[in-house]
Design a protein around this motif. Structure first.
Motif, short mmCIF file in Angstrom:
data_model
loop_
_atom_site.label_atom_id
_atom_site.label_comp_id
_atom_site.label_asym_id
_atom_site.label_seq_id
_atom_site.Cartn_x
_atom_site.Cartn_y
_atom_site.Cartn_z
N PRO A 112 0.81 -1.23 0.00
CA PRO A 112 0.00 0.00 0.00
C PRO A 112 0.84 1.28 0.00
O PRO A 112 0.42 2.30 -0.56
CB PRO A 112 -0.83 -0.13 1.28
CG PRO A 112 -1.02 -1.60 1.43
CD PRO A 112 0.31 -2.19 1.01
N GLU A 113 2.03 1.23 0.59
CA GLU A 113 2.91 2.40 0.57
C GLU A 113 3.37 2.71 -0.85
O GLU A 113 3.53 3.88 -1.22
CB GLU A 113 4.12 2.16 1.47
CG GLU A 113 5.10 3.32 1.56
CD GLU A 113 4.51 4.56 2.21
OE1 GLU A 113 5.04 5.65 1.97
OE2 GLU A 113 3.51 4.42 2.95
N VAL A 114 3.55 1.67 -1.67
CA VAL A 114 3.89 1.87 -3.08
C VAL A 114 2.76 2.61 -3.80
O VAL A 114 3.00 3.52 -4.59
CB VAL A 114 4.16 0.52 -3.77
CG1 VAL A 114 4.33 0.70 -5.29
CG2 VAL A 114 5.40 -0.15 -3.19
N SER A 120 1.50 10.06 -5.53
CA SER A 120 2.00 11.39 -5.18
C SER A 120 3.23 11.79 -5.97
O SER A 120 3.39 12.95 -6.36
CB SER A 120 2.30 11.45 -3.68
OG SER A 120 3.32 10.52 -3.33
N GLU A 121 4.13 10.84 -6.26
CA GLU A 121 5.39 11.17 -6.92
C GLU A 121 5.30 11.11 -8.44
O GLU A 121 5.96 11.88 -9.14
CB GLU A 121 6.50 10.23 -6.44
CG GLU A 121 6.83 10.36 -4.95
CD GLU A 121 7.91 9.40 -4.51
OE1 GLU A 121 8.71 8.96 -5.36
OE2 GLU A 121 7.95 9.05 -3.31
N LEU A 122 4.49 10.19 -8.97
CA LEU A 122 4.45 9.98 -10.42
C LEU A 122 3.10 10.32 -11.04
O LEU A 122 2.99 10.35 -12.26
CB LEU A 122 4.80 8.52 -10.76
CG LEU A 122 6.16 8.01 -10.27
CD1 LEU A 122 6.33 6.55 -10.66
CD2 LEU A 122 7.29 8.86 -10.84
N TYR A 272 10.64 -10.66 -5.84
CA TYR A 272 11.27 -9.95 -6.94
C TYR A 272 10.24 -9.05 -7.61
O TYR A 272 9.03 -9.29 -7.53
CB TYR A 272 11.82 -10.93 -7.99
CG TYR A 272 12.78 -11.94 -7.42
CD1 TYR A 272 14.14 -11.67 -7.33
CD2 TYR A 272 12.31 -13.18 -6.96
CE1 TYR A 272 15.03 -12.61 -6.79
CE2 TYR A 272 13.19 -14.12 -6.42
CZ TYR A 272 14.54 -13.83 -6.34
OH TYR A 272 15.40 -14.74 -5.79
N TRP A 273 10.73 -8.02 -8.25
CA TRP A 273 9.88 -7.13 -9.05
C TRP A 273 10.29 -7.29 -10.49
O TRP A 273 11.46 -7.13 -10.84
CB TRP A 273 10.08 -5.68 -8.59
CG TRP A 273 9.25 -4.67 -9.33
CD1 TRP A 273 9.70 -3.72 -10.20
CD2 TRP A 273 7.84 -4.47 -9.23
NE1 TRP A 273 8.66 -2.95 -10.65
CE2 TRP A 273 7.50 -3.39 -10.07
CE3 TRP A 273 6.82 -5.11 -8.51
CZ2 TRP A 273 6.20 -2.92 -10.21
CZ3 TRP A 273 5.52 -4.65 -8.65
CH2 TRP A 273 5.22 -3.57 -9.49
N GLN A 274 9.35 -7.66 -11.34
CA GLN A 274 9.63 -7.80 -12.77
C GLN A 274 8.69 -6.87 -13.52
O GLN A 274 7.49 -6.82 -13.24
CB GLN A 274 9.43 -9.25 -13.21
CG GLN A 274 10.32 -10.23 -12.45
CD GLN A 274 10.83 -11.36 -13.33
OE1 GLN A 274 11.12 -11.17 -14.52
NE2 GLN A 274 10.98 -12.54 -12.75
N TYR A 275 9.25 -6.13 -14.47
CA TYR A 275 8.44 -5.16 -15.21
C TYR A 275 8.89 -5.09 -16.66
O TYR A 275 10.04 -5.38 -17.01
CB TYR A 275 8.51 -3.78 -14.56
CG TYR A 275 9.89 -3.13 -14.54
CD1 TYR A 275 10.25 -2.20 -15.50
CD2 TYR A 275 10.81 -3.46 -13.55
CE1 TYR A 275 11.50 -1.60 -15.49
CE2 TYR A 275 12.07 -2.86 -13.53
CZ TYR A 275 12.40 -1.93 -14.49
OH TYR A 275 13.64 -1.35 -14.47
N SER A 276 7.95 -4.69 -17.52
CA SER A 276 8.18 -4.65 -18.95
C SER A 276 9.29 -3.67 -19.31
O SER A 276 9.36 -2.56 -18.77
CB SER A 276 6.89 -4.26 -19.67
OG SER A 276 7.13 -4.02 -21.04
N THR A 277 10.14 -4.07 -20.22
CA THR A 277 11.22 -3.19 -20.69
C THR A 277 10.78 -2.33 -21.87
O THR A 277 11.56 -1.51 -22.36
CB THR A 277 12.44 -4.03 -21.11
OG1 THR A 277 12.05 -4.94 -22.15
CG2 THR A 277 13.01 -4.81 -19.95
N LEU A 286 8.63 3.73 -11.46
CA LEU A 286 7.82 2.96 -10.52
C LEU A 286 8.67 1.88 -9.85
O LEU A 286 8.53 1.63 -8.64
CB LEU A 286 6.63 2.32 -11.23
CG LEU A 286 5.71 1.46 -10.37
CD1 LEU A 286 5.12 2.25 -9.21
CD2 LEU A 286 4.60 0.83 -11.23
N ALA A 287 9.56 1.26 -10.62
CA ALA A 287 10.45 0.24 -10.05
C ALA A 287 11.32 0.84 -8.94
O ALA A 287 11.59 0.19 -7.93
CB ALA A 287 11.32 -0.37 -11.14
#
Length: 302
Positions: A112-114, A120-122, A272-277, A286-287
Motif C-alpha cells: 500500500p505504501e507503493v 503522489s510522486e508519479l 522480486y519485481w519484474q516489469y516490462s522493458t 515505478l520500479a
C-alpha cells in the motif's frame, strides 16, 4: 489490419479490463451500442475474434496482445507529454493507469505504501490484480499485467528483474489450538490431522513449510479462507493453524493470542519485481519506488 485506431483499441481494452460491454460503456462515457460497434469493427480489421464473450468478458490471445500494445503506448505517451510542457493541459495531465499483479500478503503489508508513493510522486493510477506470488508471473507472460511481485528469480524475456528482499512467514496458531492438536509436538501425524487455513487452491506455502521442517510431503487438511485478515481472526479464535507474514502478526504474538508451531522456524519467501522493458520511463520510475519501499519494509538480502 491496415492501421490501428486507438479509439477502437480503447473500446477493446475497456471491455476486457472492466469485464463487460455495459461496464466499458460506463467507463468510456458512451453508449453500449457504440462500444459493441467499435469492438466489432476492430475484430473485422484484425480478421479474428478479440473478445471472449462471457461473464466476465475476457481477451483472446490476439485481443490480449492488442490490449498490451495499448498499455505500452499510453505509458510512452505519458513520457512524451511530460517532456512537452506546452501540450494542452487537459491532455498532458490525463492520469495513466498501470496494471500490476501483486500477492495478497504484500497487499496487506508493504505494498500500500507503493500505491501512495506512485500517486503522489508519479501521478499514476494503479490497477492491481491479486494472486498468489508464485502465480503472478503468469500474468506477465499472458499480458494481463505490466509488472508484478513474484517469487520467480529467473528473468522473463521482455522484462527486467530486481530483487526486493524476503517476506518472513511464521507457522502460527492459538495457544489452545496448539494444546489440543500438538500435544506430542509438530509431527507428520499431528499436521495430517490438525486443520489449517489456506488462501485458495494455489496456496502451497504451508506445504512448503511442512516439507522444509519434516523433510517430506505431508497431506494437510484445511479450510479455504481467501482473506488475510479473516485468516488472522480465525487463527486467534482457534480455527486452525496457518502461515502469516511475521510483521503482520507481531501484536498477536506479543499479546499471546498466537504462538509459533515451532519456535525459531521462519519461512523466508524471496520477492522480486519484474516489469516490462518496452514501456518507457514510467515503469523504471515505478520500479525505483518499489525498491525503496521494499528496502524500508522487507528483510533485505544484502
Amino acid at each position: 489490419m491496415k492501421y490501428l485506431s486507438y479509439e477502437l483499441l480503447d473500446a477493446l481494452s475497456a471491455v476486457v479490463r472492466n469485464g463487460s460491454f455495459a461496464a466499458a460503456a460506463e467507463h468510456l462515457g458512451v453508449s453500449q451500442s457504440a462500444v459493441s460497434q467499435r469492438v466489432k469493427l476492430l475484430e473485422e480489421r484484425a480478421g479474428t475474434p478479440l473478445v471472449l464473450r462471457g461473464r466476465p468478458c475476457g481477451a483472446t490471445q490476439a485481443g490480449a496482445l492488442l490490449c498490451r500494445h495499448l498499455d505500452d503506448v499510453r505509458l510512452l505517451e505519458h513520457d512524451l507529454l511530460t517532456d512537452l510542457p506546452h501540450v494542452d493541459v487537459a491532455v498532458s495531465e490525463r492520469p495513466v493507469t498501470v496494471r500490476l499483479a501483486v500477492n495478497s500478503d504484500s497487499l496487506a503489508s508493504w505494498f500500500p505504501e507503493v500505491v501512495c508513493r506512485a500517486g503522489s510522486e508519479l501521478g499514476l493510477r494503479l490497477a492491481i490484480v491479486r494472486d498468489d506470488q508464485e502465480h503472478t508471473v503468469e500474468m506477465l507472460r499472458s499480458g494481463e499485467a505490466m509488472a508484478a511481485v513474484t517469487t520467480e528469480g529467473a528473468r522473463i524475456n521482455g522484462f527486467r528483474k530486481t530483487t526486493l528482499g524476503t517476506l518472513d512467514f511464521l507457522a502460527v496458531c492459538a495457544p489452545q489450538f496448539y494444546s489440543e492438536h500438538f500435544v506430542v509436538g509438530v509431527t507428520s501425524e499431528a499436521l495430517s490431522r490438525a486443520p489449517c487455513l489456506v488462501f485458495d487452491s494455489k496456496d502451497r506455502l504451508l506445504h512448503g513449510w511442512a516439507r522444509a521442517l519434516l523433510g517430506r510431503q505431508v497431506q494437510l487438511p484445511g479450510h479455504w479462507l481467501p482473506d488475510l485478515h479473516g485468516q488472522i481472526r480465525a487463527l486467534t479464535a482457534g480455527g486452525g493453524w496457518g502461515m502469516m507474514p511475521k510483521h503482520l502478526i507481531s501484536g498477536e504474538l506479543d499479546a499471546g493470542r498466537l504462538r509459533e508451531l515451532v519456535q525459531g522456524r521462519p519461512f523466508p519467501v524471496p520477492l522480486y519485481w519484474q516489469y516490462s522493458t518496452n514501456s518507457g520511463r514510467v515503469l523504471r520510475d515505478l520500479a525505483g519506488i518499489v525498491r525503496r519501499t521494499a528496502h524500508d519494509m522487507l528483510q533485505t538480502t544484502e
